[in-house]
Structure formats: C-alpha cells, structure tokens
Enzyme design. Sequence first.
Site, PDB file in Angstrom:
ATOM      1  CG  ASP A   1       8.364 -28.760  26.059  1.00 53.64           C
ATOM      2  OD1 ASP A   1       9.185 -27.834  26.009  1.00 53.64           O
ATOM      3  OD2 ASP A   1       8.676 -29.908  26.385  1.00 53.64           O
TER       4      ASP A   1
ATOM      5  CD  GLU B   1       6.592 -31.949  32.241  1.00 50.50           C
ATOM      6  OE1 GLU B   1       6.484 -33.139  32.625  1.00 50.50           O
ATOM      7  OE2 GLU B   1       7.686 -31.429  31.974  1.00 50.50           O
TER       8      GLU B   1
END
Length: 372
Positions: free
Chosen positions: A69, A128
């Site tokens: 990520d 997120e």
Amino acid sequence: MTAFDLQTVRRELHQIPELGFEEEKTQSYLLAKIQEMATDRVEVKTWRTGILVHISGTNPAQRIGFRSDMDGLPILEDTGFDFASTHAGKMHACGHDFHMTIALAAMEKIITQPIKDDVLFIFQPAEEGPGGAKPMIASDEFLVWKPDTIFALHIAPELPVGKVSSKPGLLFANTSELFLDFKGLGGHAAYPHLAKDMTVAASNFVVQAQQIVSRRLNPLDGSVVTIGKMESGFVQNAIAETARLEGTIRTTEASSIVLVKDELEKLIKGFEIAYDCQIDVDYGSNYYQVVNETKYVDQFKNSLQHTDITYVQASAAMTGEDFGDMLKEIPGFMFWLGVDSPYGLHHAKLAPNEEALSVGVEAVETFIRSID
C-alpha cells in the site's frame, strides 16, 4: 540492494506522505526507481495513483502477486526525525513507507535473479481510505495480469525485529466506518420544551447502540460498535440543534456486519420518532475480512526455516485492511513484520526500527522463490 539504499529510500518516501488517491508524488518517485532497474522482462502499468509492475519468469506456470500500500494518514507527525514529513498534517503513521521500500527491494532481486514464474508487484493507493483494493482488482489493468496467488505484509510495532507473524484463517476483521448526523431544533437553554435537543438524542443513541452487540448478535461472534467521536452544540446555554457521531463497526463474521447495520437502521428509525428529528447515516469505507489460506501460511513458515527470521503464530485482530478484498478474489495470505516501535500504528510518534527493512525484503523474496 544495489540500485539504491533501503534506508535512504524509506526516508525519502517518509517525507512525502499523501492521502488516498492523492499519491501523485509517491507514484512519480516509485516510477523513477522502477525505471532504474527496468529490463525487457519488466512491464509497467499505472492505475489512477497506483502502479503494477509485471516481471516475466523464465518458464512461467503461475503468476505470484505481492501487494504494497502507498498512502499516508492525516496525522501531524511528532517524531522529531530530521527526515520527518514535509507535507503538513500528513504522516506515514502506518508503515506504508516501509511496505513500499521492501517491495522495491524485493522487486530488484527478482529482476536481477530471475525465477521460473511471473511476479506482479502491486503498489496500491488508498488503503487507509476510501479503499483502493476493491476498485483496483476490478480494473482492466489489473485483470490483464491477475495473479494466481497474492500476499502482503504489514509492520507490527509490538514485535521485535527479526520476527514475523501470521496464522491460517481469520487475521483481520470486517470493518466499516460509521457517521451519524442528527438534526433537530435548537433553542434557549431556559425553554427546552420548545426545542428538540440533539445532545440528548445523540447521547442516548450511543448507549443504545452498545446493546446491539450485547443483545442482538450471537455472543460467539466477535463484534464491536465503537463511537469514538461526538460533537454537538456551540455554547453552554443553548440547546443543540445538531449532533454528529463518528465511529466504527468491526466483526469477525462477514454476515454479522450486515446484521449490525440492519439493527442500527432500526434504532435510527425509532430515534427519529422518539426525538422528532432526522438522522442521516453514512458507512464510509468498508473492508472485507482478511482470511489467510492455510496452504500459503504453511509454505511461508517453511520457507523461513533456513533463514535467521523467526516465525511466531499470530492472533486474530479487530483491525481492518482492504487487502481482504484481494484475498476474497485471489488465494493468499498476509503477515506481520516486527519493527519494534515504542509507539503503535497510527500514532504521531510511530518509529519503526529500520533494521526491519532487510528482514522484510528477505521474507518476501524467500517466499516468492519457495512457491511451487
């Protein structure tokens, strides 16, 4: 690494955290590094602010995917590092700078020392929020190179450097954000009978919402409804016309999160009648549970036997990760990487030990080479 230094890359990435789907500087930085090691066996595609890097194997029978990520968090950094974030109010407080650095280094090793199978390195934005995994794996760019198996790592502040941790089955929970806006009628504190008090309505809602878990769900199914933030009113002698609750729902069963939302909406309808108000609900980002395939966890554990890395059994956690959406479609697993930080994930003083970078690279490369 030969193309660049692990510590340098991590620190340069740490200085440019960007929020979900805003990772333009991060993408440019990564593309430049990837270009440095590109060969005729390497193909690169971009998807929004993400990147897909395909490395052709020498005689491929399968395609192995590794996901990293990319995004940071809206947190004001308080580490005191001389390489602290240069983006005010944003920080790599979840270790994604570590994840990207490890992916780049493992990629270089696979490029310079080819393996039989194809490998896809996935730099995914917006973990997120609002969740980049689900739309990314549905994209045309991803589907061209869809892996046969996929895995990922996440830093673990509580684990010492040199240790990794995972488990078969459930690792992370199903999660959903929760935002509730109450609208009533404001008024003077001396005349409550002429107003519709949303401080009282919202306060009672918080209490009632806790009974969803204790009285509406099977007690053997792990579930949490947490209201972490409440706002109402502006002055001490006026009745609040509006209120806002912000929280999270977490469950260990995919079906339970549907039940929780159904019960919340029943509660909302009742409160609208009882308090003569309007309540709007928004579930924000929703992440599917991370469920590890036993086969790959066992292979990962076995692959580390001839290294200095120690494997320990993990426990399931109520944390959320949008990597679950990838595992829902592609078999694989996720593991924790020990980074020995005195401060935890999403903390303004998170300080992962950089010695863990080389451990992460070794764990990723070793597993990729071990898959049969």
